[in-house]
Write an enzyme that holds these catalytic residues in place. Sequence first.
Site, PDB file in Angstrom:
ATOM      1  N   HIS A  66     -16.854   4.512   8.393  1.00  0.00           N
ATOM      2  CA  HIS A  66     -17.871   3.536   8.792  1.00  0.00           C
ATOM      3  C   HIS A  66     -17.944   3.580  10.308  1.00  0.00           C
ATOM      4  CE1 HIS A  66     -20.288  -0.003   9.111  1.00  0.00           C
ATOM      5  NE2 HIS A  66     -19.317  -0.867   9.334  1.00  0.00           N
TER       6      HIS A  66
ATOM      7  N   SER B   1       0.829  -1.208   0.000  1.00  0.00           N
ATOM      8  CA  SER B   1       0.000   0.000   0.000  1.00  0.00           C
ATOM      9  C   SER B   1       0.863   1.259   0.000  1.00  0.00           C
ATOM     10  CB  SER B   1      -0.943   0.006   1.206  1.00  0.00           C
ATOM     11  OG  SER B   1      -1.901  -1.015   1.090  1.00  0.00           O
TER      12      SER B   1
END
Length: 337
Positions: free
Chosen positions: A106, A51
């Site tokens: 979230h 990443s």
Amino acid sequence: MKIFYDKDADVQNILNKTVAIIGFGSQGHAHALNLSESGAKVVVGLREGASWKKADAAGLTVMPVADAVKQADVVMMLAPDETQPAIYQQAVAPHMKQGAYLAFGHGFNIHFGQIRPPAAVNVFMVAPKGPGHLVRSEYMKGSGVPCLLAVHQDPGGETACVGLAYASAIGGGRAGVIETSFREETETDLFGEQVVLCGGLTALIQAGYETLVEAGYSPEMAYFECLHEVKLIVDLIYQGGIANMRYSISTTAKYGDVTRGPRIITSKTKQTMKTILGEIQSGRFAREWVLENQANRPVYNALLQQGEAHPIERVGETLRGMMPWLQHDKLVDQKKN
């Protein structure tokens, strides 16, 4: 229910701040790039690995999580739900500036108490109603994906304004930003994923495929009828609702829809849905998922492997190879995002 748009947001409330994006998955890459292109100062907090290389290749400033948090006025937690509590305890909480904002894509960890910020920390959520790859692609087209906005803690008195500015800067204000709560977003999101969007749909597709193949029909025909054509129907529903889909299909298909559908999704099915919703509301699902991760995911990994080995996956790979147009304008490119 309140809905906000770009005209309601003062985007300077985010452009005058440094935003640390923690995580560079589907949502992380979209938020970071969209914010940066909107003019915000963005740093990406990661540990070294794939990443990190992707974020660096995208032209973003990348650093260890703790260093990113030290610089940030807004810390957006977009690492996977199950890794967030440890990241927060080890690298976020000890380094947040006084008066900084802690944000989430979230509500899971706040709503179920896996992360408990001090009362002095401003906490908000901006949750796009679509996968990160869609958030990114729609932004690049000059459009946006609707977002949900919720405030959990507001000691500074400006948390909603900062959250709305954040949502606008990632493209949400172009489509609409809907006010909600951490509880409502979390519980409805988990329910939708489990009983319809992911769990319900994939189980329905596999069961339909198996029924046709076990009855002697070719796997290829079963694949087309039970998986491939789902997109054709869903696109019609997506664009104009169920009535729009029924307007477009044949009368034979429509009659089969309204007379046979209720025989598949019965009152017993709905009762099971209510049971699953109860497990979400009570925290039972959250506790189960936390324990599953603590045990290194034995059930999770076994069920994923079982799904990947399903015959529909092998048939689908072959048939998709006959449709090169599926490779054009793909939302997901695993080498880049």
